[in-house]
Design a protein around this motif. Structure first.
Motif, PDB file in Angstrom:
ATOM      1  N   LEU A   5       0.903  -1.018   0.181  1.00 28.43           N
ATOM      2  CA  LEU A   5       0.366  -0.292   0.476  1.00 28.43           C
ATOM      3  C   LEU A   5       0.796   0.930  -0.068  1.00 28.43           C
ATOM      4  CD1 LEU A   5      -2.920  -0.624   2.571  1.00 28.43           C
ATOM      5  CD2 LEU A   5      -3.019  -0.960  -0.561  1.00 28.43           C
ATOM      6  N   ILE A   6       2.002   1.003   0.670  1.00 23.01           N
ATOM      7  CA  ILE A   6       2.853   2.709   0.423  1.00 23.01           C
ATOM      8  C   ILE A   6       3.185   2.089  -0.483  1.00 23.01           C
ATOM      9  CG2 ILE A   6       5.052   3.451   2.042  1.00 23.01           C
ATOM     10  CD1 ILE A   6       4.294   2.138   4.076  1.00 23.01           C
ATOM     11  N   ALA A   7       3.497   1.302  -0.950  1.00 17.15           N
ATOM     12  CA  ALA A   7       4.844   1.265  -2.514  1.00 17.15           C
ATOM     13  C   ALA A   7       3.633   2.505  -4.030  1.00 17.15           C
ATOM     14  CB  ALA A   7       4.826   0.096  -2.919  1.00 17.15           C
ATOM     15  N   THR A   8       2.182   2.038  -3.389  1.00 17.51           N
ATOM     16  CA  THR A   8       1.370   2.119  -4.402  1.00 17.51           C
ATOM     17  C   THR A   8       0.773   3.830  -4.284  1.00 17.51           C
ATOM     18  OG1 THR A   8       0.130  -0.320  -4.008  1.00 17.51           O
ATOM     19  CG2 THR A   8      -1.052   1.748  -4.875  1.00 17.51           C
ATOM     20  N   TYR A   9       0.638   4.319  -2.952  1.00 16.55           N
ATOM     21  CA  TYR A   9       0.604   5.294  -2.572  1.00 16.55           C
ATOM     22  C   TYR A   9       1.976   6.530  -2.837  1.00 16.55           C
ATOM     23  CZ  TYR A   9       0.339  10.249   0.239  1.00 16.55           C
ATOM     24  OH  TYR A   9      -0.315  10.748   0.468  1.00 16.55           O
ATOM     25  N   LEU A  10       2.976   5.738  -2.737  1.00 15.45           N
ATOM     26  CA  LEU A  10       3.997   6.912  -2.975  1.00 15.45           C
ATOM     27  C   LEU A  10       3.857   6.983  -4.903  1.00 15.45           C
ATOM     28  CD1 LEU A  10       6.490   5.743  -0.767  1.00 15.45           C
ATOM     29  CD2 LEU A  10       5.290   7.822  -0.858  1.00 15.45           C
ATOM     30  N   THR A  11       3.922   5.614  -5.683  1.00 17.04           N
ATOM     31  CA  THR A  11       4.115   5.676  -6.602  1.00 17.04           C
ATOM     32  C   THR A  11       3.305   6.716  -7.523  1.00 17.04           C
ATOM     33  OG1 THR A  11       4.955   3.146  -7.031  1.00 17.04           O
ATOM     34  CG2 THR A  11       3.817   4.016  -9.457  1.00 17.04           C
ATOM     35  N   ALA A  12       2.054   5.986  -7.303  1.00 18.90           N
ATOM     36  CA  ALA A  12       1.103   7.446  -7.440  1.00 18.90           C
ATOM     37  C   ALA A  12       0.899   8.934  -7.029  1.00 18.90           C
ATOM     38  CB  ALA A  12      -0.667   6.507  -6.556  1.00 18.90           C
ATOM     39  N   THR A  13       1.593   8.744  -5.991  1.00 20.37           N
ATOM     40  CA  THR A  13       2.035  10.491  -5.305  1.00 20.37           C
ATOM     41  C   THR A  13       2.812  10.986  -6.760  1.00 20.37           C
ATOM     42  OG1 THR A  13       1.325   9.850  -3.409  1.00 20.37           O
ATOM     43  CG2 THR A  13       2.627  12.021  -3.524  1.00 20.37           C
ATOM     44  N   LEU A 127      -1.033   8.392 -19.409  1.00 21.37           N
ATOM     45  CA  LEU A 127       0.028   7.851 -19.661  1.00 21.37           C
ATOM     46  C   LEU A 127       1.306   8.109 -17.953  1.00 21.37           C
ATOM     47  CD1 LEU A 127       1.775   9.511 -23.132  1.00 21.37           C
ATOM     48  CD2 LEU A 127       1.120   6.586 -22.766  1.00 21.37           C
ATOM     49  N   GLU A 128       1.155   8.853 -17.213  1.00 18.03           N
ATOM     50  CA  GLU A 128       1.139   9.156 -15.966  1.00 18.03           C
ATOM     51  C   GLU A 128       0.162   7.852 -15.317  1.00 18.03           C
ATOM     52  OE1 GLU A 128       4.069  10.859 -15.539  1.00 18.03           O
ATOM     53  OE2 GLU A 128       3.432  11.926 -16.573  1.00 18.03           O
ATOM     54  N   GLY A 129      -0.558   7.468 -15.339  1.00 14.54           N
ATOM     55  CA  GLY A 129      -1.906   7.385 -14.530  1.00 14.54           C
ATOM     56  C   GLY A 129      -1.696   5.612 -14.563  1.00 14.54           C
ATOM     57  N   LEU A 130      -1.093   5.185 -16.172  1.00 17.89           N
ATOM     58  CA  LEU A 130      -1.003   4.094 -16.563  1.00 17.89           C
ATOM     59  C   LEU A 130       0.091   2.859 -15.306  1.00 17.89           C
ATOM     60  CD1 LEU A 130      -1.034   3.793 -20.387  1.00 17.89           C
ATOM     61  CD2 LEU A 130      -2.336   2.508 -18.937  1.00 17.89           C
ATOM     62  N   GLU A 131       1.273   3.825 -15.178  1.00 19.18           N
ATOM     63  CA  GLU A 131       2.133   3.309 -14.164  1.00 19.18           C
ATOM     64  C   GLU A 131       1.144   3.172 -12.891  1.00 19.18           C
ATOM     65  OE1 GLU A 131       6.601   4.431 -15.396  1.00 19.18           O
ATOM     66  OE2 GLU A 131       5.511   6.276 -14.153  1.00 19.18           O
ATOM     67  N   VAL A 132       0.050   4.258 -12.185  1.00 20.43           N
ATOM     68  CA  VAL A 132       0.291   3.979 -11.236  1.00 20.43           C
ATOM     69  C   VAL A 132      -1.130   2.936 -11.539  1.00 20.43           C
ATOM     70  CG1 VAL A 132      -2.099   4.415  -9.711  1.00 20.43           C
ATOM     71  CG2 VAL A 132      -0.537   6.454 -10.712  1.00 20.43           C
ATOM     72  N   TRP A 133      -1.417   2.343 -12.406  1.00 17.27           N
ATOM     73  CA  TRP A 133      -2.617   1.108 -12.767  1.00 17.27           C
ATOM     74  C   TRP A 133      -2.257   0.286 -12.675  1.00 17.27           C
ATOM     75  CZ3 TRP A 133      -1.547  -1.707 -17.409  1.00 17.27           C
ATOM     76  CH2 TRP A 133      -2.779  -2.610 -17.719  1.00 17.27           C
ATOM     77  N   LEU A 134      -0.708  -0.305 -13.217  1.00 16.04           N
ATOM     78  CA  LEU A 134       0.274  -1.509 -13.083  1.00 16.04           C
ATOM     79  C   LEU A 134       0.384  -2.146 -11.607  1.00 16.04           C
ATOM     80  CD1 LEU A 134       2.589  -2.999 -15.126  1.00 16.04           C
ATOM     81  CD2 LEU A 134       3.687  -2.073 -14.429  1.00 16.04           C
ATOM     82  N   VAL A 155      -6.548   8.165  -2.735  1.00 15.75           N
ATOM     83  CA  VAL A 155      -5.755   9.230  -1.633  1.00 15.75           C
ATOM     84  C   VAL A 155      -4.388   9.762  -2.711  1.00 15.75           C
ATOM     85  CG1 VAL A 155      -4.416   8.923   0.824  1.00 15.75           C
ATOM     86  CG2 VAL A 155      -6.360   7.473   0.340  1.00 15.75           C
ATOM     87  N   ALA A 156      -3.984   9.105  -2.975  1.00 13.18           N
ATOM     88  CA  ALA A 156      -2.861  10.157  -3.217  1.00 13.18           C
ATOM     89  C   ALA A 156      -3.389  11.015  -4.161  1.00 13.18           C
ATOM     90  CB  ALA A 156      -2.102   9.326  -3.962  1.00 13.18           C
ATOM     91  N   LEU A 157      -4.414  11.359  -5.519  1.00 13.97           N
ATOM     92  CA  LEU A 157      -4.942  11.348  -6.561  1.00 13.97           C
ATOM     93  C   LEU A 157      -5.592  12.585  -5.315  1.00 13.97           C
ATOM     94  CD1 LEU A 157      -6.095  12.224  -9.305  1.00 13.97           C
ATOM     95  CD2 LEU A 157      -7.889  11.557  -8.026  1.00 13.97           C
TER      96      LEU A 157
END
Lengths: 238, 55
Positions: A5-13, A127-134, A155-157
């Motif tokens: 979850l932390i990795a997802t949050y930071l990537t998304a940020t 394109l930025e969101g694709l990495e979040v999606w992945l 939450v990051a969004l």
């Protein structure tokens, strides 16, 4: 699960900050309603993609194959981010500069055309969101917490949107390279762990190995930054 | 479309680095030195990241 979850949050940020810069540049040309409409359409597309991606992955009943596929995707992502962060940390590549990105976008001739600007905002957010999606799909499906991973990205969004509303300028102070270095190391740890486990390898420390791998990539990455900084400084002097 | 594919898989160098590292670790698992795979994969991936950083 917490690590995922932390990795997802930071990537998304990191990715939402970059998307915000694009939307802000477009909004100054075609107005906020249209720019937000384009970004919203891209986010909707990503939400559909997340659902489809999760469904496809959960249709793979052989957990070993699923783990291997996810491991490969995370490794591709992690090694790329870690390599990029090492290069930027050592000064081999320029640091990503949101202010420069913003200025570059504003200088584009097509940003003042309504339709072209809409596509810039849509494509940029997508394109930025694709990495979040992945990351959401890969970490979410593998840890069986796709909803929680999606929530972390959401939450990051929200955090980036609030920061953007308050700042009303590119969010250049976000320590993007540090985040990319940390997340790259974390994602690469998950990828390494799951690839070998799916191939039948028994990690001596079990799940605790993830922490060892993370420490190895962080320390190894920092050593490489030092080495490359020293080398580039030495060649600069020579 | 190109951006989509590059985001998912990275460029040919990233694919090459990850492919070689995974192949070597996978092959090592079928040898008597299988236990070393847990060290070889992280070390080779870090070397791969170092290579990608220099490019």
């Amino acid at each position: 699960m917490m690590g995922a979850l932390i990795a997802t949050y930071l990537t998304a940020t990191v990715e939402w900050v970059e998307a915000y810069t694009i939307v802000l540049a477009v909004a100054l040309s075609i107005g906020w309603p249209r720019a937000l409409g384009a970004a919203g359409s891209a986010l909707l597309f990503l939400a559909v993609l997340t659902t489809i991606g999760s469904l496809i992955l959960t249709m793979i009943h052989d957990l070993t194959i699923l783990q291997f596929i996810i491991g490969v995707f995370l490794t591709l992502f992690g090694v790329r981010w870690l390599g990029k962060a090492i290069a930027r940390g050592a000064g081999l590549k320029k640091l990503h500069d949101e202010d420069a990105e913003f200025a570059g976008l504003r200088a584009r001739a097509d940003i003042h055309e309504a339709r072209a600007a809409w596509w810039i905002a849509f494509n940029g957010t997508l394109l930025e969101g694709l990495e979040v999606w992945l990351i959401v799909v890969a970490l979410g499906v593998q840890t069986h917490h796709t909803l929680a991973a999606s929530a972390a990205a959401a939450v990051a969004l929200i955090v980036v949107c609030v920061a953007g509303i308050l700042a009303r300028k590119p969010l250049a102070k976000v320590p993007e390279n540090t985040i990319k270095f940390t997340v790259g190391s974390g994602i690469l740890s998950f990828g390494t762990f799951w690839i070998l486990e799916s191939l039948g390898y028994k990690w001596p420390l079990g799940d605790a190995t993830l922490l060892v791998l993370f420490g190895f990539y962080v320390l190894g990455g920092l050593a490489l930054i030092r080495l490359y900084s020293f080398k580039s400084a030495a060649s600069g002097v020579a | 479309m190109q951006g989509f594919i590059k985001t998912l898989f990275g460029d040919k160098y990233t694919l090459g680095v990850a492919g070689i590292c995974i192949f070597v670790a996978g092959a090592l698992l079928h040898t008597p030195a299988a236990i070393l795979a847990g060290a070889v994969l992280p070390v080779s991936l870090l070397s791969g990241a170092a290579y990608l950083a220099r490019r």
